[in-house]
Design an enzyme around this catalytic site. Structure first.
Site, PDB file in Angstrom:
ATOM      1  N   LYS A 266     -53.914  -2.314  33.475  1.00  0.00           N
ATOM      2  CA  LYS A 266     -55.340  -2.173  33.796  1.00  0.00           C
ATOM      3  C   LYS A 266     -55.502  -1.391  35.093  1.00  0.00           C
ATOM      4  CE  LYS A 266     -59.415  -4.987  35.065  1.00  0.00           C
ATOM      5  NZ  LYS A 266     -60.014  -6.336  35.086  1.00  0.00           N
ATOM      6  N   ASP A 271     -63.924  -2.784  40.700  1.00  0.00           N
ATOM      7  CA  ASP A 271     -64.695  -3.573  39.740  1.00  0.00           C
ATOM      8  C   ASP A 271     -65.853  -4.263  40.454  1.00  0.00           C
ATOM      9  OD1 ASP A 271     -65.677  -5.135  37.714  1.00  0.00           O
ATOM     10  OD2 ASP A 271     -63.945  -6.499  37.624  1.00  0.00           O
ATOM     11  N   LYS A 278     -71.075  -8.602  40.473  1.00  0.00           N
ATOM     12  CA  LYS A 278     -70.373  -9.702  41.129  1.00  0.00           C
ATOM     13  C   LYS A 278     -71.085 -10.074  42.425  1.00  0.00           C
ATOM     14  CE  LYS A 278     -65.619  -8.618  39.646  1.00  0.00           C
ATOM     15  NZ  LYS A 278     -65.376  -9.869  38.923  1.00  0.00           N
ATOM     16  N   ASP A 289     -58.128  -4.200  41.467  1.00  0.00           N
ATOM     17  CA  ASP A 289     -58.227  -4.421  40.021  1.00  0.00           C
ATOM     18  C   ASP A 289     -57.434  -3.373  39.226  1.00  0.00           C
ATOM     19  OD1 ASP A 289     -59.123  -6.220  38.139  1.00  0.00           O
ATOM     20  OD2 ASP A 289     -61.072  -5.254  37.838  1.00  0.00           O
ATOM     21  N   ASP A 348     -69.031  -7.400  33.298  1.00  0.00           N
ATOM     22  CA  ASP A 348     -67.924  -7.720  34.205  1.00  0.00           C
ATOM     23  C   ASP A 348     -66.643  -8.065  33.436  1.00  0.00           C
ATOM     24  OD1 ASP A 348     -66.635  -8.074  36.584  1.00  0.00           O
ATOM     25  OD2 ASP A 348     -67.540 -10.026  37.045  1.00  0.00           O
ATOM     26  N   GLU A 350     -64.819  -6.140  31.787  1.00  0.00           N
ATOM     27  CA  GLU A 350     -64.576  -4.725  31.484  1.00  0.00           C
ATOM     28  C   GLU A 350     -63.111  -4.423  31.231  1.00  0.00           C
ATOM     29  OE1 GLU A 350     -64.617  -5.936  34.469  1.00  0.00           O
ATOM     30  OE2 GLU A 350     -62.722  -5.065  35.157  1.00  0.00           O
ATOM     31  N   ARG A 352     -60.831  -5.920  29.492  1.00  0.00           N
ATOM     32  CA  ARG A 352     -60.421  -6.002  28.080  1.00  0.00           C
ATOM     33  C   ARG A 352     -60.956  -4.822  27.283  1.00  0.00           C
ATOM     34  NH1 ARG A 352     -63.137 -11.766  27.644  1.00  0.00           N
ATOM     35  NH2 ARG A 352     -62.696 -11.632  29.865  1.00  0.00           N
TER      36      ARG A 352
HETATM   37  N1  BES Z   1     -61.191  -8.165  37.574  1.00  0.00           N
HETATM   38  C1  BES Z   1     -61.843  -9.341  37.165  1.00  0.00           C
HETATM   39  C2  BES Z   1     -60.936 -10.578  37.198  1.00  0.00           C
HETATM   40  C3  BES Z   1     -60.483 -11.030  38.557  1.00  0.00           C
HETATM   41  C4  BES Z   1     -61.218 -11.952  39.267  1.00  0.00           C
HETATM   42  C5  BES Z   1     -59.306 -10.565  39.098  1.00  0.00           C
HETATM   43  C6  BES Z   1     -60.791 -12.379  40.501  1.00  0.00           C
HETATM   44  C7  BES Z   1     -58.869 -10.988  40.330  1.00  0.00           C
HETATM   45  C8  BES Z   1     -59.622 -11.905  41.035  1.00  0.00           C
HETATM   46  C9  BES Z   1     -62.346  -9.185  35.742  1.00  0.00           C
HETATM   47  O1  BES Z   1     -62.764  -7.908  35.408  1.00  0.00           O
HETATM   48  C10 BES Z   1     -63.539 -10.061  35.598  1.00  0.00           C
HETATM   49  O2  BES Z   1     -64.504  -9.830  36.262  1.00  0.00           O
HETATM   50  N2  BES Z   1     -63.441 -11.063  34.729  1.00  0.00           N
HETATM   51  C11 BES Z   1     -64.509 -11.966  34.511  1.00  0.00           C
HETATM   52  C12 BES Z   1     -64.634 -12.197  33.036  1.00  0.00           C
HETATM   53  C13 BES Z   1     -65.871 -12.950  32.630  1.00  0.00           C
HETATM   54  C14 BES Z   1     -67.093 -12.134  32.932  1.00  0.00           C
HETATM   55  C15 BES Z   1     -65.783 -13.271  31.160  1.00  0.00           C
HETATM   56  C16 BES Z   1     -64.198 -13.257  35.251  1.00  0.00           C
HETATM   57  O3  BES Z   1     -63.023 -13.633  35.323  1.00  0.00           O
HETATM   58  O4  BES Z   1     -65.107 -13.826  35.817  1.00  0.00           O
HETATM   59 ZN    ZN Z   2     -61.885  -6.391  36.431  1.00  0.00          ZN
HETATM   60 MN    MN Z   3     -64.783  -7.566  35.927  1.00  0.00          MN
END
Ligand code: BES
Ligand code: ZN
Ligand code: MN
Length: 499
Positions: A266, A271, A278, A289, A348, A350, A352
């Protein structure tokens, strides 16, 4: 920082500090330590007797030799109880003592290893020392402009070995230097702020990697992605001014026509969450990220440097996730490169989306195995904590090999289940899938989503949201970017060669 291997005797070596690892609660000194102690007239015995040094894990004690040795100082470092000694403790202890010496502004040190501590593991012991020192001394300083002359830096650690051991240790240290350099390369990419680590800049770094023998780099641009129908990746990129890149690194060290190992990382250079934005707190950390992408690039780099007889393809979908006027909106539906449609319920989620297109693209190579590495879900941190990599997949053999590689490198991997029933949670009412399954089992539903894009190929997903970045110093990982999975991936690739 250089680790060099020299034939000789530590007691005769001129250096600012002679570093010695010592276990806790031993009645007698080892041959190595006894020899040096005797030469100094019992300086080591003194500090031990007085209780100033017990050998507790990573305890450090510096002794001045006052001309009794060519070495100006002896730096003792504790390795803990002999019974409990393992390579991870060796890495941590040597990192700690070298950090301590660097703090004293010492620039060169020498060490010899007491092989009796880990009999039958000579080369692994030397490798662990190299790893601990190189990774523990890492610092990221390009943006510090003030008082640069005050930056402290260790220049060299000489590993002093007996002539018989020299060829083997030299070779092991040479290889470990390449691997740790690759880890530090990944750390550099991750540490860089997103304004200086855009998808285009990541692609430039990949092109540099391709200057190596047997490595080539192709970068798919936006136009090509459009033509191919990579609308999931393009969708994520649409809110940003930075053009997305699909970075493809091919390493051909194996037989012609042999199925490659596909590594997919990734590469979200920032992000923000997009329209599902966020919170401000800690949003800065989302420059990391792209840690999975950096790990993939570094692993290909190390594989090429090590000249592994394997074919490898590294794929890094690289983009920002921003909330510009063209951005994805919750409810939008995307037709992915695979043809499957995705309802975007949360912009968010994104990672996947971009991985879906990159994973389907990887199948063009008919890979022998597919491994993806991603800072995919905050839920993984909730489930496993900040130090642990989440592993999901259905290929038992591949998972076993990853676990073995994890154990060899000291990286912590724990499996989460990926039963078919979880797929129910990502079914969309109006498209094939939705990009979130809600709050529960967030790491698993993310992996279930990815599983829809890997066909029947052996595949494993590694969620590194926790360990990619650390807010406090951890053993041989100084706070900041860890470079996690680079060593694990290289270890896995090396084991593929042997099998
Ligand atoms: N990049 C984030 C995940 C992340 C969070 C990595 C904290 C490192 C530290 C990912 O893109 C994300 O935002 N995931 C969301 C998914 C949700 C919206 C289903 C999450 O984990 O909140
Ligand atoms: Zn992310
Ligand atoms: Mn995200």
């Amino acid at each position: 920082m250089n680790i060099t291997v020299k034939k000789g005797n530590l007691a005769d070596t001129k250096t600012q500090a002679a570093v010695l690892g010592m276990c806790e609660g031993e009645k007698e000194f080892s041959l190595l330590i006894a020899g040096i102690d005797q030469k100094t007239g019992g300086l080591i015995r003194d500090v031990v007797k007085k209780g100033d040094f017990e050998g507790k894990p990573s305890q450090v004690c510096v002794i001045y030799t006052k001309g009794t040795l060519p070495a100006e100082r002896i730096a003792l470092v504790g390795l803990g109880k002999k019974k409990e000694l393992d390579l991870e403790k060796v890495r941590g202890a040597f990192a700690r003592v070298m950090q301590h010496l660097r703090g004293m502004n010492i620039r060169d040190a020498a060490t010899a290893m007491d092989w009796s501590l880990l009999p039958d593991q000579k080369e692994k012991f030397a490798v662990a020392v190299t790893e601990g020192v190189k990774l523990g001394l890492y610092q990221y300083t390009p943006y510090k402009t003030l008082n640069r002359d005050e930056l402290k830096e260790m220049r060299e650690l000489k590993m002093i070995v007996a002539p018989d051991d020299y060829p083997m240790i030299l070779e092991e240290v040479r290889k470990t230097n390449m691997i740790t350099d690759a880890v530090c390369f990944a750390r550099d990419l991750v540490s860089a702020p997103s304004n200086d680590m855009t998808p285009a800049i990541m692609a430039d770094h990949a092109r540099k990697i391709a200057e190596r023998k047997n490595v080539s780099c192709h970068v798919l641009e936006k136009g090509k992605m459009k033509a191919l129908g990579m609308n999931a990746l393009l969708g994520v990129a649409s809110g940003s001014h930075q053009p997305p890149k699909l970075i493809i690194l091919e390493y051909k060290g194996g037989k012609k026509g042999e199925a490659p190992i596909a590594l997919v990382g990734k590469g979200l250079t920032f992000d923000s969450g997009g329209i599902s934005i966020k919170p401000a707190e800690k949003m800065d950390e989302m420059k990391t990220d792209m840690s999975g992408g950096a790990a993939v690039m570094a692993a290909v780099m190390a594989a090429a440097d090590l000249e592994l007889p394997l074919n490898i393809v590294g794929l890094v979908p690289a983009t920002e996730n921003m909330s510009g006027g063209g951005a994805l909106k919750p409810g939008d539906i995307l037709k992915s490169y695979s043809g499957k449609t995705i309802e975007v319920l949360n912009t968010d989620a994104e990672g996947r989306l971009i991985l879906a297109d990159a994973l389907s693209y990887a199948l063009r190579y008919k890979p022998a195995a597919v491994i993806d590495i991603a800072t995919l879900t905050g839920a993984c941190i909730i489930a496993l904590g900040e130090d642990v990599i989440g592993m999901l997949g259905k290929d038992e053999q591949l998972k076993k090999e990853i676990i073995r590689a994890a154990q060899a490198t000291g990286e912590l991997v724990w499996e989460l289940p990926l039963w078919d029933s979880y797929s129910e949670m990502i079914k969309s009412d109006i498209a094939d899938y939705k990009n979130t399954g809600g709050r529960v089992a967030g790491t698993i539903t993310a992996a279930a989503f990815l599983s829809k894009f890997v066909g029947d190929y052996p595949w494993v997903h590694l969620d590194i949201a926790g360990p990619a970045w650390t807010t406090k110093d951890k053993s041989y990982i100084p706070k900041g970017a860890s470079g996690v999975t680079v060593r694990l991936l290289v270890e896995y690739l090396q084991s593929r060669v042997k099998r």
